[in-house]
Design a protein around this motif. Structure first.
Motif, PDB file in Angstrom:
ATOM      1  N   ILE A 259       0.837  -1.204   0.000  1.00  0.00           N
ATOM      2  CA  ILE A 259       0.000   0.000   0.000  1.00  0.00           C
ATOM      3  C   ILE A 259       0.868   1.248   0.000  1.00  0.00           C
ATOM      4  O   ILE A 259       0.620   2.207  -0.733  1.00  0.00           O
ATOM      5  CB  ILE A 259      -0.950  -0.001   1.207  1.00  0.00           C
ATOM      6  N   HIS A 260       1.930   1.237   0.821  1.00  0.00           N
ATOM      7  CA  HIS A 260       2.806   2.408   0.875  1.00  0.00           C
ATOM      8  C   HIS A 260       3.443   2.708  -0.479  1.00  0.00           C
ATOM      9  O   HIS A 260       3.707   3.858  -0.821  1.00  0.00           O
ATOM     10  CB  HIS A 260       3.909   2.198   1.916  1.00  0.00           C
ATOM     11  N   LEU A 261       3.688   1.677  -1.257  1.00  0.00           N
ATOM     12  CA  LEU A 261       4.330   1.866  -2.555  1.00  0.00           C
ATOM     13  C   LEU A 261       3.471   2.686  -3.516  1.00  0.00           C
ATOM     14  O   LEU A 261       3.973   3.251  -4.482  1.00  0.00           O
ATOM     15  CB  LEU A 261       4.641   0.501  -3.194  1.00  0.00           C
ATOM     16  N   LEU A 262       2.171   2.754  -3.238  1.00  0.00           N
ATOM     17  CA  LEU A 262       1.289   3.475  -4.139  1.00  0.00           C
ATOM     18  C   LEU A 262       1.286   4.988  -3.904  1.00  0.00           C
ATOM     19  O   LEU A 262       0.776   5.738  -4.717  1.00  0.00           O
ATOM     20  CB  LEU A 262      -0.143   2.942  -3.994  1.00  0.00           C
TER      21      LEU A 262
ATOM     22  N   PHE B 177      -2.586   9.832  -1.810  1.00  0.00           N
ATOM     23  CA  PHE B 177      -3.700   9.585  -2.721  1.00  0.00           C
ATOM     24  C   PHE B 177      -3.293   8.585  -3.787  1.00  0.00           C
ATOM     25  O   PHE B 177      -2.187   8.628  -4.317  1.00  0.00           O
ATOM     26  CB  PHE B 177      -4.134  10.889  -3.412  1.00  0.00           C
ATOM     27  N   PHE B 178      -4.194   7.658  -4.077  1.00  0.00           N
ATOM     28  CA  PHE B 178      -4.064   6.871  -5.296  1.00  0.00           C
ATOM     29  C   PHE B 178      -5.453   6.412  -5.721  1.00  0.00           C
ATOM     30  O   PHE B 178      -6.382   6.322  -4.913  1.00  0.00           O
ATOM     31  CB  PHE B 178      -3.108   5.673  -5.136  1.00  0.00           C
ATOM     32  N   CYS B 179      -5.604   6.146  -6.998  1.00  0.00           N
ATOM     33  CA  CYS B 179      -6.845   5.598  -7.542  1.00  0.00           C
ATOM     34  C   CYS B 179      -6.467   4.680  -8.695  1.00  0.00           C
ATOM     35  O   CYS B 179      -5.803   5.103  -9.642  1.00  0.00           O
ATOM     36  CB  CYS B 179      -7.769   6.717  -8.022  1.00  0.00           C
TER      37      CYS B 179
ATOM     38  N   CYS C 136      -5.820   6.856   6.044  1.00  0.00           N
ATOM     39  CA  CYS C 136      -6.544   7.389   4.886  1.00  0.00           C
ATOM     40  C   CYS C 136      -7.947   6.793   4.802  1.00  0.00           C
ATOM     41  O   CYS C 136      -8.213   5.725   5.333  1.00  0.00           O
ATOM     42  CB  CYS C 136      -5.792   7.058   3.592  1.00  0.00           C
ATOM     43  N   HIS C 137      -8.853   7.510   4.123  1.00  0.00           N
ATOM     44  CA  HIS C 137     -10.131   6.940   3.722  1.00  0.00           C
ATOM     45  C   HIS C 137      -9.881   5.996   2.543  1.00  0.00           C
ATOM     46  O   HIS C 137      -9.040   6.277   1.680  1.00  0.00           O
ATOM     47  CB  HIS C 137     -11.097   8.028   3.252  1.00  0.00           C
TER      48      HIS C 137
ATOM     49  N   ILE D 271     -10.372   1.056  -6.689  1.00  0.00           N
ATOM     50  CA  ILE D 271     -10.048   1.341  -5.297  1.00  0.00           C
ATOM     51  C   ILE D 271      -9.357   2.696  -5.259  1.00  0.00           C
ATOM     52  O   ILE D 271      -8.450   2.969  -6.048  1.00  0.00           O
ATOM     53  CB  ILE D 271      -9.162   0.237  -4.664  1.00  0.00           C
ATOM     54  N   CYS D 272      -9.839   3.542  -4.377  1.00  0.00           N
ATOM     55  CA  CYS D 272      -9.324   4.907  -4.258  1.00  0.00           C
ATOM     56  C   CYS D 272      -9.030   5.174  -2.793  1.00  0.00           C
ATOM     57  O   CYS D 272      -9.886   4.932  -1.930  1.00  0.00           O
ATOM     58  CB  CYS D 272     -10.364   5.896  -4.790  1.00  0.00           C
ATOM     59  N   GLN D 273      -7.829   5.627  -2.506  1.00  0.00           N
ATOM     60  CA  GLN D 273      -7.449   5.910  -1.128  1.00  0.00           C
ATOM     61  C   GLN D 273      -6.875   7.319  -1.046  1.00  0.00           C
ATOM     62  O   GLN D 273      -6.084   7.728  -1.901  1.00  0.00           O
ATOM     63  CB  GLN D 273      -6.433   4.880  -0.631  1.00  0.00           C
ATOM     64  N   PHE D 274      -7.256   8.064  -0.015  1.00  0.00           N
ATOM     65  CA  PHE D 274      -6.855   9.460   0.084  1.00  0.00           C
ATOM     66  C   PHE D 274      -6.865   9.908   1.538  1.00  0.00           C
ATOM     67  O   PHE D 274      -7.685   9.455   2.344  1.00  0.00           O
ATOM     68  CB  PHE D 274      -7.789  10.356  -0.742  1.00  0.00           C
TER      69      PHE D 274
END
Length: 306
Positions: free
Chosen positions: A28-31, A39-41, A61-62, A110-113
């Protein structure tokens, strides 16, 4: 850098999952591009399909998951949610989650921010109160009306493009699209009825308070005082709405926090006991074993062997 990260995730092995999770090569950290760019999507199929369970975990993050085809089952706290075709689920920042696998997901995003992205140039904390799915006590699952699927997909595709095809993500653009996405989601969200009972209001506030204070406050009296009700009334409200007593809610949240720390940190059992408000680590171990059937150390070893 982002595409390389996605490639690394595809080849990520389940062997030594806890060690990988705690290491610098956490998938996850790599993203994330940098410490300030949370943020990544991506399309779900671009990310590894996990072949193993994920013990109780949480993130700062959400996390938003949209299933366009397939099925995804996860637990938020102790509540299990299954997301199917054209449904979305939001995991609020700080919410403890766990899952068995995601092998039934065929397509989706999947979107994390980070929450701070939402209160930048165009947002405010007051505005965010409109989105129940961002709250720990809110309903995290949203089923989309057929006519809204393309709109949601287009927004997520635009967020993916901003993440994947630009050298430096413009967080003002990201914020604008996320806010638009949330208002589109809100049209489909299950609204809290105007006639919500007093018991439901108190129970929702109780859940939020537990989330904020579980590391230090374990007494029903404390939460009742915060809500300006008697302990008996609080317990009656919580039991009526959830089927579980207030004490049960407190104990379960202590256990979830402990499991998250056993998995996601290298803290000793004594340090974890202190983190969840038990200065006597032997009492904490007995408490854990009473509810889980094994000691905290045995639980950690089981994770290490998974």
């Amino acid at each position: 850098m982002k595409n390389k990260s996605a490639e690394k995730i595809k080849t990520y092995s389940p062997t030594g999952f806890r060690e990988k999770f705690l290491g610098e090569d956490n998938p996850i950290h790599l993203l994330f591009k940098s410490n300030s760019d949370h943020f990544f999507c991506l399309e779900i199929e671009e990310i590894m399909q996990m072949q193993h369970p994920v013990p109780p975990s949480k993130h700062s993050c959400h996390t938003l998951i949209f299933i366009s085809s397939g099925q995804h089952t996860m637990k938020l706290g102790y509540q299990e949610y299954t997301t199917r075709d054209n449904e979305m689920i939001m995991v609020p920042a700080g919410q403890i989650f766990s899952l068995d696998n995601v092998n039934n997901i065929h397509k989706g995003y999947i979107c994390q921010f980070h929450p701070d992205i939402l209160i930048r140039k165009y947002g405010s904390r007051e505005m965010l109160n409109e989105f129940d799915f961002l709250k720990i006590s809110g309903n995290p699952k949203i089923g989309l009306a057929p006519e809204d699927v393309n709109t949601i997909t287009n927004i997520l595709e635009r967020l993916k493009k901003e993440y994947s095809e630009t050298a430096f993500t413009d967080l003002n653009i990201v914020q604008s699209y996320l806010i638009t996405l949330f208002y589109e989601m809100n049209k489909n969200a299950v609204k809290t009825p105007n006639g919500i009972s007093a018991a439901e209001v108190i129970t929702g506030k109780f859940k939020e308070l537990i989330h904020d204070h579980i590391k230090s406050q374990h007494q029903v009296n404390y939460y009742a005082s915060m809500l300006n009700v008697t302990p008996n009334h609080l317990n009656k409200c919580v039991k009526t709405v959830t089927g579980k007593s207030a004490v049960k809610w407190i104990d379960e949240n202590i256990l979830l926090e402990a499991k998250y720390l056993l998995f996601q940190t290298t803290l000793s059992v004594g340090e974890i006991a202190s983190q969840v408000g038990h200065e006597d680590h032997s009492y904490f171990s007995r408490f854990f074993k009473k509810h889980e059937g094994i000691t905290p150390l045995q639980y950690r070893k089981l994770i290490d062997k998974s």
